[in-house]
Design a protein around this motif. Structure first.
Motif, PDB file in Angstrom:
ATOM      1  N   ARG A 292       0.830  -1.192   0.000  1.00 21.57           N
ATOM      2  CA  ARG A 292       0.000   0.000   0.000  1.00 21.57           C
ATOM      3  C   ARG A 292       0.872   1.252   0.000  1.00 21.57           C
ATOM      4  NH1 ARG A 292      -2.381  -0.646   4.580  1.00 21.57           N
ATOM      5  NH2 ARG A 292      -1.224   0.882   5.789  1.00 21.57           N
ATOM      6  N   LEU A 293       1.935   1.210   0.765  1.00 18.69           N
ATOM      7  CA  LEU A 293       2.837   2.350   0.854  1.00 18.69           C
ATOM      8  C   LEU A 293       3.540   2.611  -0.478  1.00 18.69           C
ATOM      9  CD1 LEU A 293       4.031   4.437   2.793  1.00 18.69           C
ATOM     10  CD2 LEU A 293       5.824   2.794   3.331  1.00 18.69           C
ATOM     11  N   VAL A 294       3.968   1.551  -1.142  1.00 20.52           N
ATOM     12  CA  VAL A 294       4.609   1.703  -2.455  1.00 20.52           C
ATOM     13  C   VAL A 294       3.641   2.333  -3.449  1.00 20.52           C
ATOM     14  CG1 VAL A 294       5.519   0.424  -4.432  1.00 20.52           C
ATOM     15  CG2 VAL A 294       6.291  -0.142  -2.127  1.00 20.52           C
ATOM     16  N   SER A 295       2.402   1.879  -3.431  1.00 21.07           N
ATOM     17  CA  SER A 295       1.393   2.455  -4.327  1.00 21.07           C
ATOM     18  C   SER A 295       1.206   3.939  -4.054  1.00 21.07           C
ATOM     19  CB  SER A 295       0.056   1.723  -4.163  1.00 21.07           C
ATOM     20  OG  SER A 295       0.169   0.372  -4.538  1.00 21.07           O
ATOM     21  N   ALA A 296       1.172   4.301  -2.756  1.00 19.44           N
ATOM     22  CA  ALA A 296       1.006   5.712  -2.387  1.00 19.44           C
ATOM     23  C   ALA A 296       2.163   6.553  -2.897  1.00 19.44           C
ATOM     24  CB  ALA A 296       0.885   5.835  -0.868  1.00 19.44           C
ATOM     25  N   LEU A 297       3.370   6.049  -2.776  1.00 24.42           N
ATOM     26  CA  LEU A 297       4.545   6.801  -3.244  1.00 24.42           C
ATOM     27  C   LEU A 297       4.547   6.933  -4.769  1.00 24.42           C
ATOM     28  CD1 LEU A 297       7.200   5.235  -0.844  1.00 24.42           C
ATOM     29  CD2 LEU A 297       6.422   7.625  -0.832  1.00 24.42           C
ATOM     30  N   GLU A 298       4.125   5.896  -5.472  1.00 28.24           N
ATOM     31  CA  GLU A 298       4.043   5.959  -6.942  1.00 28.24           C
ATOM     32  C   GLU A 298       3.058   7.045  -7.375  1.00 28.24           C
ATOM     33  OE1 GLU A 298       5.004   1.312  -8.176  1.00 28.24           O
ATOM     34  OE2 GLU A 298       2.933   1.968  -7.847  1.00 28.24           O
ATOM     35  N   ILE A 299       1.938   7.117  -6.709  1.00 30.13           N
ATOM     36  CA  ILE A 299       0.941   8.140  -7.042  1.00 30.13           C
ATOM     37  C   ILE A 299       1.485   9.521  -6.720  1.00 30.13           C
ATOM     38  CG2 ILE A 299      -1.380   8.973  -6.530  1.00 30.13           C
ATOM     39  CD1 ILE A 299      -2.033   5.995  -5.776  1.00 30.13           C
ATOM     40  N   LEU A 300       2.202   9.632  -5.608  1.00 28.65           N
ATOM     41  CA  LEU A 300       2.771  10.920  -5.213  1.00 28.65           C
ATOM     42  C   LEU A 300       3.757  11.428  -6.260  1.00 28.65           C
ATOM     43  CD1 LEU A 300       2.307  12.689  -2.736  1.00 28.65           C
ATOM     44  CD2 LEU A 300       4.331  11.668  -1.694  1.00 28.65           C
ATOM     45  N   VAL A 301       4.555  10.539  -6.829  1.00 31.62           N
ATOM     46  CA  VAL A 301       5.485  10.916  -7.896  1.00 31.62           C
ATOM     47  C   VAL A 301       4.724  11.463  -9.098  1.00 31.62           C
ATOM     48  CG1 VAL A 301       7.145  10.012  -9.565  1.00 31.62           C
ATOM     49  CG2 VAL A 301       7.299   9.326  -7.177  1.00 31.62           C
ATOM     50  N   GLU A 302       3.611  10.806  -9.464  1.00 32.85           N
ATOM     51  CA  GLU A 302       2.801  11.256 -10.598  1.00 32.85           C
ATOM     52  C   GLU A 302       2.206  12.640 -10.338  1.00 32.85           C
ATOM     53  OE1 GLU A 302       1.856   9.952 -13.751  1.00 32.85           O
ATOM     54  OE2 GLU A 302       3.738   8.936 -13.311  1.00 32.85           O
ATOM     55  N   ILE A 303       1.697  12.860  -9.140  1.00 27.73           N
ATOM     56  CA  ILE A 303       1.095  14.157  -8.835  1.00 27.73           C
ATOM     57  C   ILE A 303       2.158  15.250  -8.835  1.00 27.73           C
ATOM     58  CG2 ILE A 303      -0.129  15.480  -7.052  1.00 27.73           C
ATOM     59  CD1 ILE A 303      -1.534  12.902  -6.248  1.00 27.73           C
ATOM     60  N   LEU A 304       3.325  14.957  -8.300  1.00 27.69           N
ATOM     61  CA  LEU A 304       4.419  15.932  -8.332  1.00 27.69           C
ATOM     62  C   LEU A 304       4.782  16.323  -9.762  1.00 27.69           C
ATOM     63  CD1 LEU A 304       7.061  14.994  -5.603  1.00 27.69           C
ATOM     64  CD2 LEU A 304       6.109  17.260  -6.042  1.00 27.69           C
ATOM     65  N   SER A 305       4.693  15.376 -10.676  1.00 23.20           N
ATOM     66  CA  SER A 305       5.049  15.645 -12.066  1.00 23.20           C
ATOM     67  C   SER A 305       3.972  16.432 -12.794  1.00 23.20           C
ATOM     68  CB  SER A 305       5.300  14.319 -12.819  1.00 23.20           C
ATOM     69  OG  SER A 305       6.339  13.591 -12.230  1.00 23.20           O
ATOM     70  N   ASN A 306       2.715  16.232 -12.403  1.00 19.21           N
ATOM     71  CA  ASN A 306       1.616  16.805 -13.177  1.00 19.21           C
ATOM     72  C   ASN A 306       0.904  17.969 -12.500  1.00 19.21           C
ATOM     73  OD1 ASN A 306       1.170  14.843 -15.637  1.00 19.21           O
ATOM     74  ND2 ASN A 306       1.551  13.523 -13.876  1.00 19.21           N
ATOM     75  N   GLU A 307       0.764  17.941 -11.183  1.00 20.22           N
ATOM     76  CA  GLU A 307       0.054  19.018 -10.483  1.00 20.22           C
ATOM     77  C   GLU A 307       0.657  19.239  -9.098  1.00 20.22           C
ATOM     78  OE1 GLU A 307      -4.546  20.165  -9.326  1.00 20.22           O
ATOM     79  OE2 GLU A 307      -4.181  18.754 -10.973  1.00 20.22           O
ATOM     80  N   PRO A 308       1.885  19.749  -9.036  1.00 23.41           N
ATOM     81  CA  PRO A 308       2.570  19.886  -7.740  1.00 23.41           C
ATOM     82  C   PRO A 308       1.889  20.866  -6.786  1.00 23.41           C
ATOM     83  CG  PRO A 308       3.797  20.989  -9.501  1.00 23.41           C
ATOM     84  CD  PRO A 308       2.714  20.211 -10.164  1.00 23.41           C
ATOM     85  N   ASP A 309       1.139  21.830  -7.328  1.00 25.37           N
ATOM     86  CA  ASP A 309       0.486  22.802  -6.445  1.00 25.37           C
ATOM     87  C   ASP A 309      -0.474  22.133  -5.467  1.00 25.37           C
ATOM     88  OD1 ASP A 309       1.861  24.840  -7.594  1.00 25.37           O
ATOM     89  OD2 ASP A 309       0.237  25.489  -8.927  1.00 25.37           O
ATOM     90  N   ALA A 310      -0.987  20.987  -5.804  1.00 28.48           N
ATOM     91  CA  ALA A 310      -1.909  20.287  -4.913  1.00 28.48           C
ATOM     92  C   ALA A 310      -1.209  19.812  -3.641  1.00 28.48           C
ATOM     93  CB  ALA A 310      -2.536  19.095  -5.638  1.00 28.48           C
ATOM     94  N   LEU A 311       0.125  19.774  -3.666  1.00 31.90           N
ATOM     95  CA  LEU A 311       0.893  19.280  -2.518  1.00 31.90           C
ATOM     96  C   LEU A 311       1.505  20.407  -1.693  1.00 31.90           C
ATOM     97  CD1 LEU A 311       2.790  16.399  -4.371  1.00 31.90           C
ATOM     98  CD2 LEU A 311       0.715  16.199  -3.004  1.00 31.90           C
ATOM     99  N   LYS A 312       1.310  21.638  -2.129  1.00 30.93           N
ATOM    100  CA  LYS A 312       1.994  22.761  -1.479  1.00 30.93           C
ATOM    101  C   LYS A 312       1.674  22.847   0.013  1.00 30.93           C
ATOM    102  CE  LYS A 312       2.379  26.491  -3.871  1.00 30.93           C
ATOM    103  NZ  LYS A 312       2.058  27.757  -4.578  1.00 30.93           N
ATOM    104  N   GLY A 313       0.443  22.595   0.391  1.00 31.10           N
ATOM    105  CA  GLY A 313       0.070  22.698   1.804  1.00 31.10           C
ATOM    106  C   GLY A 313       0.434  21.476   2.628  1.00 31.10           C
ATOM    107  N   HIS A 314       1.052  20.471   2.009  1.00 25.37           N
ATOM    108  CA  HIS A 314       1.362  19.231   2.719  1.00 25.37           C
ATOM    109  C   HIS A 314       2.857  18.906   2.694  1.00 25.37           C
ATOM    110  CE1 HIS A 314      -2.985  18.333   2.718  1.00 25.37           C
ATOM    111  NE2 HIS A 314      -2.971  18.736   1.453  1.00 25.37           N
TER     112      HIS A 314
END
Length: 1173
Positions: free
Chosen positions: A1056-1078
């Motif tokens: 589950r953790l690996v899946s979460a990190l894979e998704i996080l990499v994708e979001i960082l590449s495509n929409e990093p602003d969504a992570l700014k507050g986290h």
């Protein structure tokens, strides 16, 4: 009555082009309505008189005072003339009478001497319109040129666009045959108007205008008989621009330096009258040495080549300059170092030889060509003995001698004789290498001459029929074999390079063809020599089997690659060579003990088998006559038949056993698979994809035909051939259809053997290979052919015969179901219709839960892949009420009940359920890929199963991603039904409803964790655009997963953790602003995860005595570092400064990670954070 004066005034006062065009159109319409009466046309022309009178006054003032007068009226005069020009542009071309055109030509022509300040653009435009009028006469064109030429020095003061209009007028006039005749009649050979044009345009610099000016010059040279003096003047004007270049401009103009060079080149090569000027000029430029740049040299050489090719009457235009050209050009190759210059020089020398040979319809006197070839041969012969210049001299000689058939016939024997003489006393290894390279280039060029003989003069083929061949026959024994024997015994790096060249030469020599008296071709080399060449190359390619690992120590992989290509080239024209190669290889294979084979032997076997497939099947053989007679009719499929038969004869190589014992058998089957791939690709390349698809269709039942053939049919084909196959021509796409037929026969043979023979030989690995072979062959068959052969039935019958019932083989031997998968994988949906009858074989198979043990995991994977295919590749109908859709709906309902039962009662063993759940999810995945609506009915079942506090609930949660995961068996190449937006559809129905349930709550923390696992399992297998709209709730879910590390080392949480990190990499590449507050949670959570996933910390976080799988731990560390390393690239420094020092320390330590790939990512991440200061 129309008031043209008012319209002229309105036109002059207007600044809007649309309004001006409308006014001019009114005037034109008025003239047309009057039938162009003299009164109306006169009034129209007189309407601009007020501005013309003022212009005359201004002109007189200028003459008296020497100053510009009437400055304000210049624009008005230009507009007034523009009114007339615009009217002419709109006016009907057939309307004006000849005398009216004469009047207007005189009026506008006078403007070029009357007033140089205003109206030149409009006057030039008007003259172009008058030239297009029906009433235009050739003498008017002469007057136009004379009038415009009166601009003289004032021409260069006009704008570039004005000059462009004048060039367009000039070009149209001088290209007009009638005007041209009138000009030449009036001026004769003196062409005085040409001199006026040269004086007028000699200062042109605008790129667009130059393109037209050069075209005008080329037309003058090509179409006008200019005197010697005028020709010299024209040449001076053109040569002043050579070499031409183009300054870079911020504004694109659509003209390149290449365009300008081509235009100047066209002027130089326009007519042979320039030859006495052009060649000395160009050679003088070339002989300036280092003062000339490479680009200029190439321009000179290309211009020289263009002149040689374009000039007519080469006896007077080219021959007198050949010696000078040769003496200048030979040093560009002899002492040259720049590839572009050398290639351009060789093209010039080749152009000379081709020019002296003559034309396709008429040959020139052979003495011209002989003199040139003798000149080159005399200057280069001695250099062949000098290692410093051997390569250059050979290149010069070879280029000239092989330019055309006549040049080849004149000096080929002398050239080869000179090469052979130098081989007897080589000065150094490099000298030998260069001589071999030259000889190879000569043979390659000869191949092209023979192949293209029909494209030239008929005399070329006639000469080739009488070609002396003694000098070529001796090359193998006198040159190549001697060098091979001498160098092969001392395989150092220098000798290996020579051997590579020799290998290429052997292939070229073996491919040489001679023209027979009837026009057909046959091989130059005898069968004996071809066989000797094959023996040499075969020894190289099978030495891994003939030599031990201690003896085979030479590092000559590149040499073996050359030998491989050479042997392929040989067997494509001399087919017995392939049989010899196969016989030698199989003999060596049989002589080995594969029961206890070493890894070296297995690698050698793998290499030899793949080479057999490549050499025989990666191209389609050609039928070329030789002196070797054969009792069988050879076909383009002969090599494929030979290889397949040989492999089937030696299989199996070893009895099954643990470890590597089964690898030998696996490599043998891999050889057949490789042969199929190579030959299919060869057919696609030769016949084009459209023809290949067309010839994959048939309405015959090949399986039924195979039943009438003897069991040893392939062996008989190999030994004695076949009349049908032997009649095939290599250029006929029917070859592909017969290849498919043979391939299906091989699949049938292997399936029958595997399903009824000694089962222990057919291990899971080999059966998997056989399934892949079947899928490869069957997917290339047309749908109707699959139906005719009833291949859906054979998927369960294994080609055992019509008397065998399909259900007999269901759930029998372990791994035997792989064979079912292989056939089903390649079928079209339309060929599987009969499987889906109610209660039929598809439904029985899909609902079968027995026979999974003792190979629980592997057996379930096989069943799962088959289930995925069956649930996907049904044809269906316009509604869901068709029998096939109903069958799949019942199957999905059955598995829904199984999952519900397993997650609500205690009767199902977790291990058994994992296998059953694997099958269920793949079946649902097959239906989801085609967006089957019956999948929606399972959504409540999945939600309830995940929410249940049962041991099997976690299995369902983590496997839900299977429904959207890319499948190996569900591909459009295999005719699977894949909807374009199937992942979006599955995500919206399966994952999206789970977000509210995945939020942490006091009452259902464990259920929420499973829902998060399910969501992450699905999302990690989807592209970003699928879940882009739900990034915000997904990020919150990811942060929860990162910070909740309970049971990290257990299999389920770590996945589950690996899946979460894979998704996080994708979001960082495509929409990093969504992570700014986290950022804080991501950075701190990532650092903690990395630390806990290190191997030395695993003992401390074990749960239940079971540590996380090493693969998951490495992947987790890698993904954490990717996330942390990408953060500085995505956010401003002010957000990162609080974490910089801490992260730099952590990343510095991670640079010592035990896994190299992780260390590389750590160094990259640390470099990014070091910039945050």
């Amino acid at each position: 009555m129309a008031n043209f004066k008012d319209w002229a005034l309105q036109y002059v006062l207007s600044d809007e082009e649309p309004a001006q065009r409308e006014i001019a159109a009114k005037a034109a319409k008025e003239i047309e309505s009057s039938g162009a009466s003299r009164t109306v046309v006169g009034n129209w022309a007189a309407s601009v008189q007020p501005w013309m009178t003022r212009a005359q006054s201004d002109h007189d003032d200028q003459m008296d005072d020497g100053e510009d007068g009437g400055g304000g009226d210049i624009i008005a005069r230009a507009k007034a003339l523009g009114f007339l020009a615009g009217t002419l542009e709109t006016l009907d071309r057939k309307l004006l009478k000849t005398d009216q055109v004469v009047f207007l030509v005189g009026f506008f022509g006078a403007m070029f001497s009357y007033d140089h300040k205003a109206g030149i653009t409009a006057s030039a435009k008007a003259l172009r319109q008058l030239y297009a009028m029906k009433g235009f006469k050739p003498d008017m064109g002469v007057k136009m040129i004379e009038d415009v030429s009166k601009l003289k020095e004032d021409f260069r003061l006009q704008t570039a666009s004005t000059r462009l209009g004048i060039y367009e007028l000039f070009l149209g006039l001088i290209q007009d045959p009638a005007v041209s005749s009138e000009l030449q009649h009036k001026y004769g050979s003196s062409c005085g108007f040409t001199v006026d044009l040269l004086q007028l345009c000699q200062n042109e610099r605008d790129p667009r205008n130059l393109m037209l000016w050069f075209k005008i010059i080329a037309v003058l040279l090509a179409d006008y008989s200019t005197s010697t003096e005028v020709t010299e003047e024209i040449f001076k004007a053109v040569s002043a621009y050579f070499p031409i270049s183009l300054r870079s401009s911020a504004t694109p103009i659509g003209i390149t330096a290449k365009d300008l060079k081509g235009a100047v080149r066209a002027c130089f090569s326009a007519h042979q009258r320039l030859s006495t000027l052009t060649f000395p000029f160009l050679m003088q430029k070339l002989d300036q040495g280092d003062a000339v740049t490479v680009a200029v040299k190439v321009d000179i050489l290309k211009t020289t080549k263009a002149c040689i090719e374009q000039y007519e009457n080469p006896q007077t235009s080219v021959v007198p300059h050949i010696e000078k050209i040769w003496n200048s050009l030979k040093y560009e190759v002899r002492n040259g170092e720049v590839k572009e210059t050398i290639e351009a020089t060789l093209e010039v020398l080749q152009a000379i030889a081709n020019k002296l040979d003559g034309f396709k319809t008429q040959k020139l006197d052979v003495s011209l060509l002989k003199s040139y070839v003798d000149l080159v041969f005399k200057d280069c012969r001695d250099d062949l003995a000098n290692p410093t210049y051997t390569k250059q001299a050979g290149l010069l000689l070879m280029t000239v001698i092989t330019s055309n058939v006549r040049a080849y016939m004149l000096e080929s024997a002398s050239f080869v004789g000179c090469i052979r003489q130098n081989f007897r006393q080589p000065k150094s290894p490099s000298h030998t290498r260069d001589l071999v390279l030259i000889l190879n280039s000569f043979l390659k060029a000869r191949l092209e001459l023979v192949r293209n003989r029909s494209q030239g003069h008929p005399e070329d083929e006639k000469q080739l029929k009488t070609e002396p061949r003694v000098h070529l026959d001796a090359l193998f024994h006198d040159v190549y074999l001697g060098i091979w024997t001498a160098k092969a015994n001392e395989p150092n790096s220098e000798n290996i390079e020579i051997l590579k060249q020799v290998t290429q030469g052997l292939a070229l020599l073996a491919n040489q063809q001679v023209v027979q008296q009837d026009g057909s071709s046959s091989l130059l080399c005898s069968g004996k020599i071809c066989s000797e060449i094959c023996t040499l190359l075969t020894q190289c390619l099978v030495k891994g089997l003939t030599l031990s690992s201690n003896d085979n120590t030479a590092n000559d992989a590149t040499f073996e690659e050359e030998a491989l290509l050479a042997l392929r080239s040989l067997v494509m024209v001399y087919t017995p060579a392939y049989e010899e190669f196969v016989r030698r290889a199989t003999t060596e294979i049989r002589s080995r003990d594969w029961e206890n084979a070493s890894s070296y032997s297995l690698d050698a076997l793998k290499s030899v088998v793949s080479r057999l497939a490549f050499v025989g099947c990666s191209q389609i053989p050609s039928r070329v006559a030789s002196d070797t007679t054969s009792s069988k009719s050879l076909s383009p499929l002969q090599h494929f038949i030979t290889l397949t038969t040989a492999v089937l004869e030696i299989f199996p190589l070893s009895a099954p056993g643990p470890g590597t014992k089964a690898l030998a058998n696996s490599y043998a089957i891999a050889g057949i698979h490789a042969a199929l791939l190579f030959f299919r690709d060869a057919c696609t390349a030769k016949y084009q994809p459209e023809a290949v698809v067309s010839y994959s269709k048939s309405d015959k039942n090949w399986i039924e035909e195979f039943g009438q053939l003897p069991d040893d049919w392939l062996q008989k084909l190999q030994v004695s051939g076949d009349e049908t196959l032997g009649a095939l021509n290599e250029d006929d796409p029917e070859v592909y259809r017969q290849f498919l037929r043979l391939s299906l026969y091989v699949v049938r043979h292997l399936y029958r053997t595997a399903s009824s023979g000694t089962q222990s030989i057919w291990t899971g690995r080999i059966l998997g290979q056989l399934a892949d072979i079947a899928a490869l062959v069957i997917r290339n068959l047309g749908e109707q052919l699959q139906i005719s052969c009833n291949l859906a039935h054979e998927a369960f019958n294994f080609f055992a015969g019509p008397q065998t019932q399909p259900s007999k083989h269901i759930s029998t031997e372990p791994f035997i179901e792989l064979l079912t998968r292989g056939v089903l994988e390649g079928l079209w949906p339309g060929a599987m219709v009969n499987l889906y009858n109610p209660g039929g074989i598809a439904e029985k198979f899909l609902c079968n839960t027995d026979g999974l043990e003792p190979f629980l995991g592997l057996q379930s994977d096989i069943r799962a892949s088959i289930g995925s295919i069956l649930a996907n590749k049904y044809k269906g109908g316009p509604s869901t009420s068709d029998p096939e859709s109903q069958t799949v709906k019942r199957v999905l309902g059955f598995w829904g009940e199984q999952i519900n039962k397993a997650t609500t009662s205690d009767g199902t063993d977790p291990k058994i359920f994992q296998a059953l759940n694997n099958i269920a999810m793949h079946i649902v995945a097959g239906a989801a890929a085609r967006q089957d609506k019956a999948v929606i009915d399972l959504i409540p079942v999945f939600q309830a199963a995940i929410g249940s506090e049962h041991a099997n609930s976690e299995t369902v949660a983590r496997s839900l991603g299977t429904l959207v995961k890319d499948s190996e068996v569900l591909k459009t190449d295999n005719h699977a039904v894949i909807r374009r937006f199937n992942k979006q559809w599955a995500y919206s129905h399966l994952a999206k409803p789970l977000y509210p349930l995945a939020s942490p709550s006091a009452d259902g923390a464990s259920a929420a964790m499973r829902y998060r696992t399910a969501i992450l399992s699905i999302v990690s297998n989807c592209p970003f655009n699928v879940y882009e709209a739900d990034v915000e709730p997904l990020v919150r879910l990811l942060i929860t997963t990162l910070t909740d590390r309970s049971g990290l080392s257990q299999r389920v949480p770590s996945q589950r953790l690996v899946s979460a990190l894979e998704i996080l990499v994708e979001i960082l590449s495509n929409e990093p602003d969504a992570l700014k507050g986290h950022l804080k949670a991501i950075i701190s959570g990532g650092m903690k995860i990395y630390e806990e996933c290190l191997p030395e910390n695993q003992d401390e976080v074990k749960t239940g005595g079971k540590a996380a799988p090493r693969r998951n731990l490495v992947m987790a560390r890698k993904l954490v570092l990717q996330v942390l390393g990408a953060v500085p690239k995505k956010f401003e420094e002010r957000y990162l400064l609080p974490y910089s020092l801490q992260l730099q320390r952590m990343l510095g330590l991670s640079c010592g990670d035990p896994v190299r790939e992780v260390r590389q990512i750590a160094r990259f991440a640390r470099g990014n954070w070091l910039k945050v200061v």
